[in-house]
Write a protein that holds these residues in place. Structure first.
Motif, PDB file in Angstrom:
ATOM      1  N   SER A 120       0.822  -1.210   0.000  1.00  0.00           N
ATOM      2  CA  SER A 120       0.000   0.000   0.000  1.00  0.00           C
ATOM      3  C   SER A 120       0.860   1.266   0.000  1.00  0.00           C
ATOM      4  CB  SER A 120      -0.942   0.007   1.207  1.00  0.00           C
ATOM      5  OG  SER A 120      -2.066  -0.807   0.969  1.00  0.00           O
ATOM      6  N   LEU A 121       1.932   1.246   0.786  1.00  0.00           N
ATOM      7  CA  LEU A 121       2.863   2.384   0.796  1.00  0.00           C
ATOM      8  C   LEU A 121       3.458   2.589  -0.595  1.00  0.00           C
ATOM      9  CD1 LEU A 121       4.760   1.591   4.113  1.00  0.00           C
ATOM     10  CD2 LEU A 121       3.436   3.668   3.700  1.00  0.00           C
ATOM     11  N   ASN A 122       3.862   1.483  -1.209  1.00  0.00           N
ATOM     12  CA  ASN A 122       4.454   1.540  -2.541  1.00  0.00           C
ATOM     13  C   ASN A 122       3.475   2.128  -3.557  1.00  0.00           C
ATOM     14  OD1 ASN A 122       6.527   0.527  -4.640  1.00  0.00           O
ATOM     15  ND2 ASN A 122       4.607  -0.403  -5.297  1.00  0.00           N
ATOM     16  N   ASN A 123       2.238   1.686  -3.504  1.00  0.00           N
ATOM     17  CA  ASN A 123       1.253   2.126  -4.488  1.00  0.00           C
ATOM     18  C   ASN A 123       0.916   3.600  -4.351  1.00  0.00           C
ATOM     19  OD1 ASN A 123       1.180  -0.470  -5.489  1.00  0.00           O
ATOM     20  ND2 ASN A 123      -0.665  -1.044  -4.367  1.00  0.00           N
ATOM     21  N   LEU A 124       0.779   4.062  -3.109  1.00  0.00           N
ATOM     22  CA  LEU A 124       0.499   5.477  -2.894  1.00  0.00           C
ATOM     23  C   LEU A 124       1.695   6.324  -3.341  1.00  0.00           C
ATOM     24  CD1 LEU A 124      -1.521   7.557  -1.835  1.00  0.00           C
ATOM     25  CD2 LEU A 124      -0.582   7.207   0.465  1.00  0.00           C
ATOM     26  N   ALA A 125       2.894   5.812  -3.082  1.00  0.00           N
ATOM     27  CA  ALA A 125       4.101   6.508  -3.534  1.00  0.00           C
ATOM     28  C   ALA A 125       4.136   6.617  -5.054  1.00  0.00           C
ATOM     29  CB  ALA A 125       5.347   5.784  -3.033  1.00  0.00           C
ATOM     30  N   LEU A 126       3.743   5.549  -5.725  1.00  0.00           N
ATOM     31  CA  LEU A 126       3.733   5.543  -7.191  1.00  0.00           C
ATOM     32  C   LEU A 126       2.769   6.592  -7.735  1.00  0.00           C
ATOM     33  CD1 LEU A 126       4.884   4.044  -9.665  1.00  0.00           C
ATOM     34  CD2 LEU A 126       2.995   2.419  -9.450  1.00  0.00           C
ATOM     35  N   LEU A 127       1.632   6.721  -7.074  1.00  0.00           N
ATOM     36  CA  LEU A 127       0.665   7.751  -7.474  1.00  0.00           C
ATOM     37  C   LEU A 127       1.268   9.147  -7.312  1.00  0.00           C
ATOM     38  CD1 LEU A 127      -2.346   8.445  -8.259  1.00  0.00           C
ATOM     39  CD2 LEU A 127      -2.744   8.666  -5.800  1.00  0.00           C
ATOM     40  N   TYR A 128       1.886   9.394  -6.168  1.00  0.00           N
ATOM     41  CA  TYR A 128       2.488  10.709  -5.931  1.00  0.00           C
ATOM     42  C   TYR A 128       3.604  10.968  -6.939  1.00  0.00           C
ATOM     43  CZ  TYR A 128      -0.003  10.910  -1.436  1.00  0.00           C
ATOM     44  OH  TYR A 128      -0.972  10.945  -0.465  1.00  0.00           O
ATOM     45  N   TYR A 129       4.407   9.950  -7.204  1.00  0.00           N
ATOM     46  CA  TYR A 129       5.466  10.094  -8.194  1.00  0.00           C
ATOM     47  C   TYR A 129       4.896  10.534  -9.547  1.00  0.00           C
ATOM     48  CZ  TYR A 129       8.350   8.661 -12.080  1.00  0.00           C
ATOM     49  OH  TYR A 129       8.999   8.653 -13.283  1.00  0.00           O
ATOM     50  N   SER A 130       3.819   9.886  -9.947  1.00  0.00           N
ATOM     51  CA  SER A 130       3.236  10.161 -11.264  1.00  0.00           C
ATOM     52  C   SER A 130       2.658  11.558 -11.365  1.00  0.00           C
ATOM     53  CB  SER A 130       2.150   9.123 -11.574  1.00  0.00           C
ATOM     54  OG  SER A 130       2.700   7.830 -11.574  1.00  0.00           O
TER      55      SER A 130
END
Length: 258
Positions: A120-130
């Motif tokens: 979940s941390l990874n996925n939210l980070a990916l969203l912020y990155y994008s």
């Protein structure tokens, strides 16, 4: 098993049979039906067949909520999967609240030290990155990587994913000296764990190639792009977004060489 090996055309008829049989034997309102819907949706998502995946994910989420209640790990998984689909379509404003709900629910139900929290941390980070929100993404990626190493050990595909994602973030900030070793580690780990023919190996090859391309290291980049494109074409087909992206990257490189 076939899905995990990237053998999607072999996995699909089995998932469809499993869903039909589960519905026939257990009825429409059973948790196993939701699981089957989710699995088939995940397959379609992995093939870039987003319009086919979305209604299945929505059905799975609704059914899971109805049968298991709001506070269940399977609800968090369904929220996460639907968010990932929206993210992949660039529907960021729809994805973010689902990811935040999924993370909060996962922490509440499973505690801080669980692989699903790292995901979940990874996925939210990916969203912020994008969205270019790099300063918000970086600490989440670092937490996810540390948690995965702690819980899963060094040699796990999820560790490779975290290494790759953190590298992509650094790459986007032109932090090349921090990027390269992470890409190399991720590629080596994926080859070892998943085999040479897996789409994730192709992703790592493409990413490392693009880093070299960005640095003007064209002779190092070209063979990696070629390998990545070959794997994507065979495993995902010529029309998959990953195949198209890699094909374009190789074309840009060759334009520079001409």
């Amino acid at each position: 098993l076939y899905y995990s090996q990237g053998r999607y055309s072999e996995a699909e008829p089995l998932y469809i049979q499993a869903l039909a049989l589960t519905r026939q034997l257990l009825g429409e309102e059973h948790p196993d039906v939701a699981s089957s819907l989710n699995n088939l949706a995940l397959l379609y998502y992995s093939q870039g067949r987003y319009s086919e995946a979305e209604p299945l994910y929505i059905q799975a989420l609704a059914l899971t909520r109805q049968l298991l209640g709001e506070e269940h790990p399977d609800v968090a998984s369904s929220l996460n999967n639907l968010a990932l689909l929206y993210y992949s379509q660039g529907r960021y404003s729809e994805a973010e609240p689902l990811y935040i709900q999924a993370l909060a629910l996962t922490r509440q139900l499973l505690g801080e030290e669980h692989p699903d929290v790292a995901s979940s941390l990874n996925n939210l980070a990916l969203l912020y990155y994008s969205q270019g929100r790099y300063s918000e993404a970086e600490p989440l990626y670092i937490q996810a990587l540390a948690l995965r190493r702690q819980l899963l050990g060094e040699e796990h595909p999820s560790v490779a994913t975290s290494l790759n994602n953190l590298a992509v973030l650094y790459d986007s900030q032109d932090r090349y000296s921090e990027t390269e070793p992470l890409y190399i580690q991720a590629l080596a780990l994926r080859r070892k764990l998943l085999g040479e023919e897996h789409p994730d190996v192709a992703t790592s090859l493409n990413n490392l190639a693009y880093l070299y391309y960005s640095q003007g290291r064209y002779s190092e980049a070209e063979p990696l792009f070629i390998q990545a494109l070959d794997i994507f074409e065979r495993q995902l087909g010529v029309n998959h977004p990953n195949t198209v992206t890699t094909d374009n990257n190789l074309a840009y490189l060759r334009d520079r060489l001409d």
